[in-house]
Design a protein around this motif. Sequence first.
Motif, mmCIF file in Angstrom:
data_model
loop_
_atom_site.group_PDB
_atom_site.id
_atom_site.type_symbol
_atom_site.label_atom_id
_atom_site.label_comp_id
_atom_site.label_asym_id
_atom_site.label_seq_id
_atom_site.Cartn_x
_atom_site.Cartn_y
_atom_site.Cartn_z
ATOM 1 N N ASN A 93 -6.707 23.415 6.790
ATOM 2 C CA ASN A 93 -5.864 24.185 7.704
ATOM 3 C C ASN A 93 -6.050 23.820 9.163
ATOM 4 O O ASN A 93 -5.306 24.309 10.008
ATOM 5 C CB ASN A 93 -6.130 25.679 7.518
ATOM 6 C CG ASN A 93 -5.800 26.121 6.106
ATOM 7 O OD1 ASN A 93 -4.734 25.822 5.605
ATOM 8 N ND2 ASN A 93 -6.720 26.805 5.456
ATOM 9 N N THR A 94 -7.048 23.014 9.443
ATOM 10 C CA THR A 94 -7.310 22.656 10.837
ATOM 11 C C THR A 94 -7.576 21.164 10.948
ATOM 12 O O THR A 94 -7.910 20.498 9.963
ATOM 13 C CB THR A 94 -8.545 23.404 11.393
ATOM 14 O OG1 THR A 94 -9.705 22.942 10.695
ATOM 15 C CG2 THR A 94 -8.406 24.919 11.238
ATOM 16 N N THR A 95 -7.433 20.655 12.151
ATOM 17 C CA THR A 95 -7.753 19.251 12.408
ATOM 18 C C THR A 95 -9.235 18.992 12.168
ATOM 19 O O THR A 95 -9.611 17.925 11.677
ATOM 20 C CB THR A 95 -7.370 18.886 13.859
ATOM 21 O OG1 THR A 95 -5.991 19.196 14.049
ATOM 22 C CG2 THR A 95 -7.600 17.421 14.137
ATOM 23 N N LYS A 96 -10.090 19.993 12.475
ATOM 24 C CA LYS A 96 -11.528 19.844 12.224
ATOM 25 C C LYS A 96 -11.808 19.640 10.741
ATOM 26 O O LYS A 96 -12.630 18.813 10.365
ATOM 27 C CB LYS A 96 -12.296 21.066 12.725
ATOM 28 C CG LYS A 96 -12.559 21.090 14.190
ATOM 29 C CD LYS A 96 -13.430 22.287 14.538
ATOM 30 C CE LYS A 96 -13.937 22.183 15.952
ATOM 31 N NZ LYS A 96 -14.881 23.248 16.279
ATOM 32 N N GLU A 97 -11.146 20.418 9.889
ATOM 33 C CA GLU A 97 -11.326 20.245 8.442
ATOM 34 C C GLU A 97 -10.856 18.865 7.994
ATOM 35 O O GLU A 97 -11.519 18.209 7.196
ATOM 36 C CB GLU A 97 -10.566 21.327 7.660
ATOM 37 C CG GLU A 97 -11.236 22.668 7.669
ATOM 38 C CD GLU A 97 -10.454 23.714 6.897
ATOM 39 O OE1 GLU A 97 -11.090 24.667 6.440
ATOM 40 O OE2 GLU A 97 -9.221 23.586 6.738
ATOM 41 N N LEU A 98 -9.716 18.426 8.504
ATOM 42 C CA LEU A 98 -9.202 17.101 8.165
ATOM 43 C C LEU A 98 -10.195 16.020 8.585
ATOM 44 O O LEU A 98 -10.503 15.102 7.810
ATOM 45 C CB LEU A 98 -7.844 16.873 8.828
ATOM 46 C CG LEU A 98 -7.242 15.481 8.652
ATOM 47 C CD1 LEU A 98 -7.021 15.147 7.180
ATOM 48 C CD2 LEU A 98 -5.927 15.374 9.442
ATOM 49 N N ASP A 99 -10.720 16.114 9.793
ATOM 50 C CA ASP A 99 -11.712 15.139 10.261
ATOM 51 C C ASP A 99 -12.968 15.161 9.394
ATOM 52 O O ASP A 99 -13.541 14.111 9.093
ATOM 53 C CB ASP A 99 -12.073 15.406 11.726
ATOM 54 C CG ASP A 99 -10.910 15.128 12.678
ATOM 55 O OD1 ASP A 99 -9.961 14.414 12.277
ATOM 56 O OD2 ASP A 99 -10.945 15.642 13.821
ATOM 57 N N PHE A 100 -13.384 16.350 8.986
ATOM 58 C CA PHE A 100 -14.537 16.476 8.086
ATOM 59 C C PHE A 100 -14.269 15.732 6.781
ATOM 60 O O PHE A 100 -15.105 14.968 6.303
ATOM 61 C CB PHE A 100 -14.830 17.951 7.819
ATOM 62 C CG PHE A 100 -15.758 18.188 6.665
ATOM 63 C CD1 PHE A 100 -17.130 18.030 6.822
ATOM 64 C CD2 PHE A 100 -15.265 18.547 5.416
ATOM 65 C CE1 PHE A 100 -17.986 18.236 5.754
ATOM 66 C CE2 PHE A 100 -16.119 18.757 4.351
ATOM 67 C CZ PHE A 100 -17.480 18.598 4.520
ATOM 68 N N LYS A 102 -12.177 13.304 6.159
ATOM 69 C CA LYS A 102 -12.089 11.857 6.398
ATOM 70 C C LYS A 102 -13.470 11.206 6.519
ATOM 71 O O LYS A 102 -13.638 10.044 6.161
ATOM 72 C CB LYS A 102 -11.264 11.564 7.651
ATOM 73 C CG LYS A 102 -9.778 11.722 7.454
ATOM 74 C CD LYS A 102 -9.068 11.360 8.753
ATOM 75 C CE LYS A 102 -7.584 11.352 8.639
ATOM 76 N NZ LYS A 102 -6.948 10.943 9.904
ATOM 77 N N ARG A 103 -14.451 11.966 7.004
ATOM 78 C CA ARG A 103 -15.809 11.417 7.125
ATOM 79 C C ARG A 103 -16.412 11.083 5.766
ATOM 80 O O ARG A 103 -17.294 10.232 5.667
ATOM 81 C CB ARG A 103 -16.729 12.416 7.829
ATOM 82 C CG ARG A 103 -16.542 12.480 9.305
ATOM 83 C CD ARG A 103 -17.684 13.163 10.032
ATOM 84 N NE ARG A 103 -18.364 14.213 9.314
ATOM 85 C CZ ARG A 103 -18.498 15.463 9.741
ATOM 86 N NH1 ARG A 103 -17.970 15.824 10.880
ATOM 87 N NH2 ARG A 103 -19.152 16.344 9.036
ATOM 88 N N TYR A 104 -15.963 11.757 4.709
ATOM 89 C CA TYR A 104 -16.570 11.600 3.392
ATOM 90 C C TYR A 104 -15.763 10.741 2.420
ATOM 91 O O TYR A 104 -16.200 10.524 1.301
ATOM 92 C CB TYR A 104 -16.789 12.980 2.754
ATOM 93 C CG TYR A 104 -17.965 13.707 3.333
ATOM 94 C CD1 TYR A 104 -19.240 13.523 2.820
ATOM 95 C CD2 TYR A 104 -17.806 14.563 4.416
ATOM 96 C CE1 TYR A 104 -20.331 14.176 3.367
ATOM 97 C CE2 TYR A 104 -18.890 15.219 4.967
ATOM 98 C CZ TYR A 104 -20.142 15.022 4.438
ATOM 99 O OH TYR A 104 -21.221 15.669 4.988
ATOM 100 N N ILE A 105 -14.602 10.237 2.811
ATOM 101 C CA ILE A 105 -13.739 9.619 1.807
ATOM 102 C C ILE A 105 -13.869 8.104 1.669
ATOM 103 O O ILE A 105 -13.112 7.508 0.919
ATOM 104 C CB ILE A 105 -12.264 9.995 2.027
ATOM 105 C CG1 ILE A 105 -11.750 9.512 3.373
ATOM 106 C CG2 ILE A 105 -12.061 11.470 1.859
ATOM 107 C CD1 ILE A 105 -10.252 9.705 3.545
#
Length: 174
Positions: A93-100, A102-105
């Motif tokens: 729901n947030t850009t922070k969650e999306l960035d999180f 992406k760090r793991y993929i």
Amino acid sequence: MSTQPTESQEFRPWSRRRFPLSVITSLIFLLVVLALVATLAVEKQKIPTGPTPCLDEWIGYQRKCFYFSENTTTWGTSQSFCASHTATLAIFNTTKELDFLKRYIDHSQYWIGLSREQGAEWQWADGTMYNRCRLKIIGEGQYAYLHKHGVNSASGHLFKKWICSRPDAYIPRN
């Protein structure tokens, strides 16, 4: 022989005196109560309150738990796996969650919880509508997947890794 106490007996008042039974009973009762209170205090610390923490192999972030698969499968099978763990394919729901996320993929592609009927709007796995201002989804497919550079769409029968999310399950550690 005299029955009167001698001088040495008078200075030892506790040697033959007995405590009344009520005093002994009260002391034992007090010790039992203190032990019970101490035990309950320890047990209360063991009982988790609030939401349950993340399952093994799940990662907590901003009051959610995320699972990153190592295997690949279809969108539908991925969603079934998530549902079997009381989760859905990932919802952010947030850009922070999306960035999180992406760090793991790594460099793989991961199914997420976005889908649409042919020609319809994108919808999250929990039924909420996708806010297209946040991130453009590239492609004409019905199912969305996340990769290092953004979100694309494809046919659901393709095999990809997947990310599950469980909302409000993570307990932040202080």
